[in-house]
Design a protein around this motif. Structure first.
Motif, PDB file in Angstrom:
ATOM      1  N   LEU A  43       0.826  -1.210   0.000  1.00 31.91           N
ATOM      2  CA  LEU A  43       0.000   0.000   0.000  1.00 31.91           C
ATOM      3  C   LEU A  43       0.858   1.257   0.000  1.00 31.91           C
ATOM      4  O   LEU A  43       0.516   2.251  -0.660  1.00 31.91           O
ATOM      5  CB  LEU A  43      -0.963  -0.009   1.183  1.00 31.91           C
ATOM      6  CG  LEU A  43      -2.090  -1.036   1.096  1.00 31.91           C
ATOM      7  CD1 LEU A  43      -2.892  -1.058   2.383  1.00 31.91           C
ATOM      8  CD2 LEU A  43      -2.991  -0.774  -0.092  1.00 31.91           C
ATOM      9  N   SER A  44       1.974   1.227   0.707  1.00 34.72           N
ATOM     10  CA  SER A  44       2.886   2.373   0.692  1.00 34.72           C
ATOM     11  C   SER A  44       3.446   2.608  -0.704  1.00 34.72           C
ATOM     12  O   SER A  44       3.544   3.747  -1.162  1.00 34.72           O
ATOM     13  CB  SER A  44       4.035   2.158   1.678  1.00 34.72           C
ATOM     14  OG  SER A  44       3.554   2.051   2.984  1.00 34.72           O
ATOM     15  N   SER A  45       3.803   1.534  -1.377  1.00 38.70           N
ATOM     16  CA  SER A  45       4.296   1.648  -2.753  1.00 38.70           C
ATOM     17  C   SER A  45       3.229   2.234  -3.666  1.00 38.70           C
ATOM     18  O   SER A  45       3.521   3.089  -4.512  1.00 38.70           O
ATOM     19  CB  SER A  45       4.731   0.280  -3.285  1.00 38.70           C
ATOM     20  OG  SER A  45       5.768  -0.240  -2.499  1.00 38.70           O
ATOM     21  N   LEU A  46       2.010   1.782  -3.475  1.00 37.54           N
ATOM     22  CA  LEU A  46       0.904   2.310  -4.277  1.00 37.54           C
ATOM     23  C   LEU A  46       0.717   3.803  -4.029  1.00 37.54           C
ATOM     24  O   LEU A  46       0.541   4.587  -4.963  1.00 37.54           O
ATOM     25  CB  LEU A  46      -0.379   1.545  -3.958  1.00 37.54           C
ATOM     26  CG  LEU A  46      -1.629   1.989  -4.700  1.00 37.54           C
ATOM     27  CD1 LEU A  46      -1.459   1.830  -6.203  1.00 37.54           C
ATOM     28  CD2 LEU A  46      -2.825   1.198  -4.220  1.00 37.54           C
ATOM     29  N   LEU A  47       0.778   4.219  -2.762  1.00 39.26           N
ATOM     30  CA  LEU A  47       0.654   5.644  -2.432  1.00 39.26           C
ATOM     31  C   LEU A  47       1.782   6.458  -3.038  1.00 39.26           C
ATOM     32  O   LEU A  47       1.569   7.577  -3.518  1.00 39.26           O
ATOM     33  CB  LEU A  47       0.613   5.831  -0.910  1.00 39.26           C
ATOM     34  CG  LEU A  47      -0.661   5.373  -0.224  1.00 39.26           C
ATOM     35  CD1 LEU A  47      -0.482   5.408   1.294  1.00 39.26           C
ATOM     36  CD2 LEU A  47      -1.840   6.228  -0.636  1.00 39.26           C
ATOM     37  N   MET A  89     -13.303  -3.805  -9.808  1.00 42.86           N
ATOM     38  CA  MET A  89     -13.493  -5.202 -10.222  1.00 42.86           C
ATOM     39  C   MET A  89     -12.196  -5.782 -10.773  1.00 42.86           C
ATOM     40  O   MET A  89     -11.915  -6.965 -10.608  1.00 42.86           O
ATOM     41  CB  MET A  89     -14.559  -5.289 -11.315  1.00 42.86           C
ATOM     42  CG  MET A  89     -15.941  -5.061 -10.863  1.00 42.86           C
ATOM     43  SD  MET A  89     -17.021  -5.239 -12.301  1.00 42.86           S
ATOM     44  CE  MET A  89     -18.550  -4.655 -11.606  1.00 42.86           C
ATOM     45  N   LEU A  90     -11.414  -4.938 -11.425  1.00 39.29           N
ATOM     46  CA  LEU A  90     -10.194  -5.404 -12.070  1.00 39.29           C
ATOM     47  C   LEU A  90      -8.945  -5.177 -11.229  1.00 39.29           C
ATOM     48  O   LEU A  90      -8.024  -5.984 -11.252  1.00 39.29           O
ATOM     49  CB  LEU A  90     -10.023  -4.694 -13.418  1.00 39.29           C
ATOM     50  CG  LEU A  90     -11.170  -4.857 -14.401  1.00 39.29           C
ATOM     51  CD1 LEU A  90     -10.963  -3.966 -15.608  1.00 39.29           C
ATOM     52  CD2 LEU A  90     -11.307  -6.312 -14.818  1.00 39.29           C
ATOM     53  N   PHE A  91      -8.898  -4.051 -10.506  1.00 41.40           N
ATOM     54  CA  PHE A  91      -7.671  -3.654  -9.832  1.00 41.40           C
ATOM     55  C   PHE A  91      -7.775  -3.638  -8.312  1.00 41.40           C
ATOM     56  O   PHE A  91      -6.888  -3.113  -7.660  1.00 41.40           O
ATOM     57  CB  PHE A  91      -7.247  -2.259 -10.294  1.00 41.40           C
ATOM     58  CG  PHE A  91      -7.067  -2.148 -11.771  1.00 41.40           C
ATOM     59  CD1 PHE A  91      -6.086  -2.868 -12.422  1.00 41.40           C
ATOM     60  CD2 PHE A  91      -7.901  -1.342 -12.520  1.00 41.40           C
ATOM     61  CE1 PHE A  91      -5.920  -2.769 -13.789  1.00 41.40           C
ATOM     62  CE2 PHE A  91      -7.741  -1.241 -13.886  1.00 41.40           C
ATOM     63  CZ  PHE A  91      -6.750  -1.951 -14.523  1.00 41.40           C
ATOM     64  N   THR A  92      -8.795  -4.129  -7.734  1.00 38.56           N
ATOM     65  CA  THR A  92      -9.109  -4.130  -6.297  1.00 38.56           C
ATOM     66  C   THR A  92      -9.616  -2.767  -5.848  1.00 38.56           C
ATOM     67  O   THR A  92      -9.341  -1.746  -6.459  1.00 38.56           O
ATOM     68  CB  THR A  92      -7.949  -4.558  -5.367  1.00 38.56           C
ATOM     69  OG1 THR A  92      -6.990  -3.522  -5.245  1.00 38.56           O
ATOM     70  CG2 THR A  92      -7.303  -5.856  -5.813  1.00 38.56           C
ATOM     71  N   ASN A  93     -10.354  -2.790  -4.753  1.00 41.08           N
ATOM     72  CA  ASN A  93     -10.961  -1.572  -4.239  1.00 41.08           C
ATOM     73  C   ASN A  93      -9.919  -0.571  -3.746  1.00 41.08           C
ATOM     74  O   ASN A  93     -10.086   0.632  -3.907  1.00 41.08           O
ATOM     75  CB  ASN A  93     -11.972  -1.886  -3.149  1.00 41.08           C
ATOM     76  CG  ASN A  93     -11.424  -2.744  -2.037  1.00 41.08           C
ATOM     77  OD1 ASN A  93     -10.292  -3.222  -2.096  1.00 41.08           O
ATOM     78  ND2 ASN A  93     -12.220  -2.960  -1.019  1.00 41.08           N
ATOM     79  N   ASP A  94      -8.826  -1.040  -3.163  1.00 41.07           N
ATOM     80  CA  ASP A  94      -7.789  -0.131  -2.669  1.00 41.07           C
ATOM     81  C   ASP A  94      -7.191   0.696  -3.803  1.00 41.07           C
ATOM     82  O   ASP A  94      -7.035   1.909  -3.685  1.00 41.07           O
ATOM     83  CB  ASP A  94      -6.660  -0.916  -1.977  1.00 41.07           C
ATOM     84  CG  ASP A  94      -7.129  -1.675  -0.768  1.00 41.07           C
ATOM     85  OD1 ASP A  94      -8.123  -1.234  -0.159  1.00 41.07           O
ATOM     86  OD2 ASP A  94      -6.523  -2.701  -0.432  1.00 41.07           O
ATOM     87  N   VAL A  95      -6.846   0.024  -4.875  1.00 37.98           N
ATOM     88  CA  VAL A  95      -6.248   0.714  -6.020  1.00 37.98           C
ATOM     89  C   VAL A  95      -7.237   1.718  -6.605  1.00 37.98           C
ATOM     90  O   VAL A  95      -6.873   2.859  -6.908  1.00 37.98           O
ATOM     91  CB  VAL A  95      -5.788  -0.298  -7.092  1.00 37.98           C
ATOM     92  CG1 VAL A  95      -5.311   0.403  -8.345  1.00 37.98           C
ATOM     93  CG2 VAL A  95      -4.693  -1.201  -6.538  1.00 37.98           C
ATOM     94  N   ALA A  96      -8.491   1.322  -6.750  1.00 32.26           N
ATOM     95  CA  ALA A  96      -9.498   2.230  -7.307  1.00 32.26           C
ATOM     96  C   ALA A  96      -9.669   3.466  -6.425  1.00 32.26           C
ATOM     97  O   ALA A  96      -9.669   4.603  -6.921  1.00 32.26           O
ATOM     98  CB  ALA A  96     -10.836   1.503  -7.456  1.00 32.26           C
ATOM     99  N   ILE A  97      -9.778   3.260  -5.125  1.00 32.87           N
ATOM    100  CA  ILE A  97      -9.983   4.386  -4.214  1.00 32.87           C
ATOM    101  C   ILE A  97      -8.767   5.293  -4.184  1.00 32.87           C
ATOM    102  O   ILE A  97      -8.877   6.517  -4.308  1.00 32.87           O
ATOM    103  CB  ILE A  97     -10.324   3.877  -2.793  1.00 32.87           C
ATOM    104  CG1 ILE A  97     -11.685   3.184  -2.791  1.00 32.87           C
ATOM    105  CG2 ILE A  97     -10.311   5.018  -1.787  1.00 32.87           C
ATOM    106  CD1 ILE A  97     -11.957   2.374  -1.544  1.00 32.87           C
TER     107      ILE A  97
END
Length: 180
Positions: A43-47, A89-97
């Motif tokens: 999640l840190s990497s995503l942020l 649906m494709l990238f997970t809810n965390d990524v979308a949000i």
């Protein structure tokens, strides 16, 4: 860098969360081994990636593109909700949000939206959309694995729920004022 540190030090939510985390570690039943560092690092990497996209102007470009293609505030909001719903649906809810909230803030600089209402709906529909597919969230991956379901079997059970969610999404857009 200095501005970022100042923002972190003045963020009340951050400090409240930090204090509660320290209290729960000191006085609760939580052990440091209970922390999933792999998830935190992911999640840190995503942020960090989202912050880089923001600094490069990519999210602003996407926000401007959405606004330029839509002729009303209601349509802009519908596009955001649909991106949240189908993207999760494709990238997970965390990524979308985590991707759509900065885009929303870029849009809200140009178009006045009720921020809490909009962010709440983006989050709700990201979670509803992610529940539709077997790979949209970790719980579904576990369910598919534990019960040995095929993707078709899972989708067969989730389609009614997904359609009801999509209908409520379309209905919720009516609560946004429709301005040109």
């Amino acid at each position: 860098m200095i501005n970022t540190l100042k923002r972190i030090l003045t963020d009340k939510t951050f400090f409240i969360t930090l204090i509660l985390s320290i209290l729960s570690l000191c006085f609760g039943q939580v052990k440091s081994t209970d922390i999933d560092f792999k998830t935190i690092m992911s999640l840190s990497s995503l942020l960090i990636i989202i912050a880089i996209y923001q600094d490069l102007g990519i999210l602003k470009f996407i926000a401007n593109y959405i606004v330029s293609k839509c002729h009303s505030t209601r349509l802009v909001f519908l596009v955001l909700l649909l991106c949240s719903f189908f993207g999760s649906m494709l990238f997970t809810n965390d990524v979308a949000i985590l991707t759509l909230i900065p885009i929303f803030f870029n849009i809200s600089k140009r178009i006045p939206f009720p921020k809490i209402f909009a962010i709440s709906l983006l989050t709700i529909y990201a979670n509803l959309g992610s529940s539709f597919t077997p790979f949209g969230n970790p719980q579904n991956i576990y369910i598919v694995s534990f019960y040995k379901l095929s993707v078709i079997d899972f989708l067969g059970m989730s389609i009614p729920f997904g359609l009801i969610s999509l209908i409520t999404l379309l209905f919720s857009v009516l609560f946004i004022k429709n301005k040109q």
